[in-house]
Design a protein around this motif. Sequence first.
Motif, PDB file in Angstrom:
ATOM      1  N   SER A   4       0.846  -1.186   0.000  1.00 50.97           N
ATOM      2  CA  SER A   4       0.000   0.000   0.000  1.00 50.97           C
ATOM      3  C   SER A   4       0.889   1.247   0.000  1.00 50.97           C
ATOM      4  N   ILE A   5       0.344   2.332  -0.513  1.00 51.68           N
ATOM      5  CA  ILE A   5       1.093   3.594  -0.530  1.00 51.68           C
ATOM      6  C   ILE A   5       1.440   4.028   0.886  1.00 51.68           C
ATOM      7  N   ILE A   6       0.461   3.986   1.796  1.00 51.82           N
ATOM      8  CA  ILE A   6       0.722   4.430   3.161  1.00 51.82           C
ATOM      9  C   ILE A   6       1.697   3.488   3.866  1.00 51.82           C
ATOM     10  N   GLY A   7       1.626   2.210   3.566  1.00 53.41           N
ATOM     11  CA  GLY A   7       2.579   1.256   4.137  1.00 53.41           C
ATOM     12  C   GLY A   7       3.999   1.579   3.700  1.00 53.41           C
ATOM     13  N   LYS A   8       4.145   1.856   2.411  1.00 58.93           N
ATOM     14  CA  LYS A   8       5.457   2.182   1.845  1.00 58.93           C
ATOM     15  C   LYS A   8       5.976   3.515   2.389  1.00 58.93           C
ATOM     16  N   LYS A   9       5.130   4.540   2.372  1.00 60.01           N
ATOM     17  CA  LYS A   9       5.538   5.882   2.825  1.00 60.01           C
ATOM     18  C   LYS A   9       5.882   5.895   4.314  1.00 60.01           C
ATOM     19  N   SER A  10       5.075   5.209   5.120  1.00 61.23           N
ATOM     20  CA  SER A  10       5.338   5.212   6.562  1.00 61.23           C
ATOM     21  C   SER A  10       6.611   4.430   6.889  1.00 61.23           C
TER      22      SER A  10
END
Length: 118
Positions: A4-10
């Motif tokens: 997920s984008i948020i998984g990657k960014k976080s």
Amino acid sequence: MSESIIGKKSFEFAVIIVNFYRKFTVDKKEYVLSKQLLRSGTSVGANVREALNAQSRLDFIHKLSISQKECDETIYWLELLYETQYISKEEFEKLKNPAMEVLKIIRSIIITTKSKNS
């Protein structure tokens, strides 16, 4: 599970925080505020990971809400380090900008998920 984008960014943000902490403690010999920053900054991604594995929509919202709080706390510690002149404006912006990006994404996901829940 797909990334997920948020998984990657976080996760990327946590890496930035860990690397900053390692260098900062060596250069500045400051261990109290920086440890708080390390804890909250890495907790963001850990709670996002838990949210991505939530058992229900409410659990998902709850875990993301914790992540949101941790991200906001991280920004607080960054502001405190900046205002007490431990870090320069450039260092502050370099750390705050990705934190704000992650925070905005988390808030957006929470709002969207809650609206689908109504």
